[in-house]
Design a protein around this motif. Structure first.
Motif, short mmCIF file in Angstrom:
data_model
loop_
_atom_site.label_atom_id
_atom_site.label_comp_id
_atom_site.label_asym_id
_atom_site.label_seq_id
_atom_site.Cartn_x
_atom_site.Cartn_y
_atom_site.Cartn_z
N VAL A 8 30.24 17.68 94.78
CA VAL A 8 30.99 18.74 94.10
C VAL A 8 32.41 18.89 94.64
O VAL A 8 33.34 19.16 93.86
CB VAL A 8 30.23 20.08 94.20
CG1 VAL A 8 30.18 20.59 95.63
CG2 VAL A 8 30.84 21.11 93.27
N ASP A 9 32.63 18.73 95.92
CA ASP A 9 33.98 18.90 96.46
C ASP A 9 34.96 17.89 95.85
O ASP A 9 36.14 18.19 95.66
CB ASP A 9 33.98 18.77 97.98
CG ASP A 9 33.47 20.03 98.67
OD1 ASP A 9 33.07 20.97 97.96
OD2 ASP A 9 33.48 20.08 99.92
N TYR A 57 39.91 19.01 89.66
CA TYR A 57 40.32 20.20 88.93
C TYR A 57 41.59 20.81 89.53
O TYR A 57 42.52 21.18 88.80
CB TYR A 57 39.20 21.24 88.91
CG TYR A 57 38.15 20.98 87.87
CD1 TYR A 57 38.26 21.51 86.60
CD2 TYR A 57 37.04 20.19 88.15
CE1 TYR A 57 37.30 21.26 85.62
CE2 TYR A 57 36.08 19.93 87.20
CZ TYR A 57 36.21 20.47 85.93
OH TYR A 57 35.26 20.21 84.98
N LEU A 58 41.61 20.92 90.84
CA LEU A 58 42.74 21.57 91.49
C LEU A 58 44.01 20.72 91.44
O LEU A 58 45.11 21.24 91.63
CB LEU A 58 42.39 21.90 92.94
CG LEU A 58 41.26 22.91 93.16
CD1 LEU A 58 41.08 23.22 94.63
CD2 LEU A 58 41.53 24.20 92.37
N ASN A 59 43.85 19.44 91.17
CA ASN A 59 45.01 18.55 91.10
C ASN A 59 45.31 18.09 89.68
O ASN A 59 45.93 17.03 89.48
CB ASN A 59 44.79 17.35 92.01
CG ASN A 59 44.94 17.70 93.48
OD1 ASN A 59 46.05 17.84 93.98
ND2 ASN A 59 43.83 17.88 94.16
N TYR A 94 43.74 31.73 96.19
CA TYR A 94 44.23 31.95 94.83
C TYR A 94 43.84 33.37 94.43
O TYR A 94 42.66 33.75 94.52
CB TYR A 94 43.61 30.95 93.86
CG TYR A 94 44.20 29.55 93.96
CD1 TYR A 94 45.19 29.13 93.07
CD2 TYR A 94 43.76 28.65 94.93
CE1 TYR A 94 45.73 27.85 93.15
CE2 TYR A 94 44.30 27.38 95.03
CZ TYR A 94 45.28 26.98 94.12
OH TYR A 94 45.81 25.71 94.22
N THR A 95 44.80 34.14 93.99
CA THR A 95 44.53 35.56 93.73
C THR A 95 44.55 35.93 92.25
O THR A 95 44.21 37.07 91.90
CB THR A 95 45.57 36.44 94.46
OG1 THR A 95 46.88 36.05 94.06
CG2 THR A 95 45.42 36.27 95.98
N VAL A 150 34.96 28.35 91.89
CA VAL A 150 35.42 29.72 92.10
C VAL A 150 35.51 30.02 93.59
O VAL A 150 36.51 30.58 94.08
CB VAL A 150 34.47 30.72 91.41
CG1 VAL A 150 34.81 32.16 91.82
CG2 VAL A 150 34.55 30.57 89.89
N ARG A 151 34.50 29.64 94.34
CA ARG A 151 34.48 29.91 95.77
C ARG A 151 35.62 29.16 96.48
O ARG A 151 36.23 29.68 97.42
CB ARG A 151 33.12 29.54 96.35
CG ARG A 151 31.96 30.33 95.74
CD ARG A 151 30.63 29.91 96.35
NE ARG A 151 30.52 30.41 97.70
CZ ARG A 151 30.05 31.62 98.03
NH1 ARG A 151 29.62 32.44 97.07
NH2 ARG A 151 30.00 32.00 99.27
N LYS A 152 35.90 27.95 96.05
CA LYS A 152 37.00 27.19 96.65
C LYS A 152 38.35 27.86 96.37
O LYS A 152 39.23 27.93 97.25
CB LYS A 152 36.99 25.75 96.13
CG LYS A 152 38.14 24.90 96.63
CD LYS A 152 38.17 24.77 98.15
CE LYS A 152 37.02 23.92 98.67
NZ LYS A 152 37.16 23.67 100.13
#
Length: 317
Positions: free
Chosen positions: A217-218, A224-226, A30-31, A22-24
């Motif tokens: 974690v990163d 996830y983002l990809n 991302y809005t 969420v923080r990333k």
């Protein structure tokens, strides 16, 4: 990387790893990020960013409520992270809650999502579904869960497979091995080590030879983002790990060096809660073949995590 204009729905984004996701997303601007949380959720990990996301307080137990929120949000990317965690299965009176959370919630959410158009649904579970193998574990291994907790997780994964086969939808499962991260619960190995060494104390540990395949974690968040890199290859399970196991002794040694400490741990002073495998390592061939995602070494991840704990130790006082 998924487009920043996508509507992203996350279940239980206040917990453990997921607060970092969420923080990333907030950091990357991302809005359209929507979180499904319980009314009783503890938001200490995301308190400073909740004004930049959309929070929906809802239960996933009631399928009608789930359908309502899915129809309202119409998410394009769903990260299903909600789960009852390992501590619940150790107390038999919570077994119903365990299966309700890990299976029924997944069923209700997936059934609601299949009625709308979405681009990706990522189911999130654990390497514990495999249980003990004598070789690096790939995604086609026979699942041999040995308690209610892991059985519930494996069952949810199987339901995702069933929905994919029936409706041909872009549903994926990430099986995460041993993650470590900022905001992790202080009872877990890495935070407990770091907090002890920051306080110049010796940690109490069990078996120095216990092994896990640790991932920072990163690196997890990057997968996830990809998720859009999968390119519509429906229904796949992917291991998320570092492709190299480490003993507790090795992890302690790295943290000691980072902390510049000469304090030795007290091994054998805490109990071992389960049989310990000699091998707990992921085969990452399929993941590496499908994702072009950069990762860092365990030692580099530990350094980043240690610096975070030094600066945020007050959160654990």
């Amino acid at each position: 990387m998924i487009s920043k204009d996508k509507k992203i729905l996350i279940t239980w984004g206040n917990w453990f790893i997921w607060a970092n996701l969420v923080r990333k997303l907030v950091e990357l601007w991302y809005t359209n990020v929507f979180l499904i949380l319980r009314e009783t959720s503890n938001l200490w990990r995301i308190n400073d960013v909740i004004n930049k996301i959309h929070i929906k307080y809802w239960t996933l137990t009631d399928k009608n409520s789930v359908e309502q929120i899915i129809n309202e949000v119409k998410p394009e990317v769903i990260y299903h992270l909600a789960a009852a965690w390992a501590y619940i299965w150790r107390d038999g009176k919570w077994v119903n809650d365990l299966f309700t959370t890990n299976i029924l919630w997944t069923i209700n959410l997936l059934n609601a999502c299949k009625e709308i158009w979405f681009e990706n649904f990522v189911n999130t579970w654990s390497s514990s579904e495999y249980w003990i193998k004598d070789h690096p574990i790939n995604e086609n291994e026979l699942l041999e869960p040995n308690n209610e907790y892991w059985i519930s997780k494996a069952s949810a994964t199987m339901y995702c497979s069933y929905i994919w086969k029936k409706f041909q939808l872009p549903i994926y499962t990430f099986r995460i091995f041993s993650a470590f991260w900022p905001y992790e619960d202080k009872s877990r190995l890495i935070p407990s080590l770091m907090l002890k060494y920051i306080n110049n104390e010796s940690p109490n540990l069990s078996n120095p030879n216990s092994v896990r395949d640790y991932i920072f974690v990163d690196d997890i968040i990057n997968y996830y983002l990809n998720i859009d890199q999968i390119n519509w290859n429906f229904w796949e399970i992917f291991n998320l790990a570092n492709w190299k196991q480490h003993t507790i002794w090795e992890m302690v040694d790295m943290v000691k060096k980072i902390a510049n400490s000469n304090k030795e741990p007290n091994y054998g002073t805490t109990s071992i809660k389960q049989d310990e495998p000699k091998i707990w390592e992921a085969n990452m061939s399929k993941t590496k073949a499908n994702f072009n995602v950069s990762t860092i070494s365990v030692e580099s991840g530990l350094k980043v995590t240690f610096d975070w704990f030094v600066n945020n130790k007050h959160l654990y006082d």
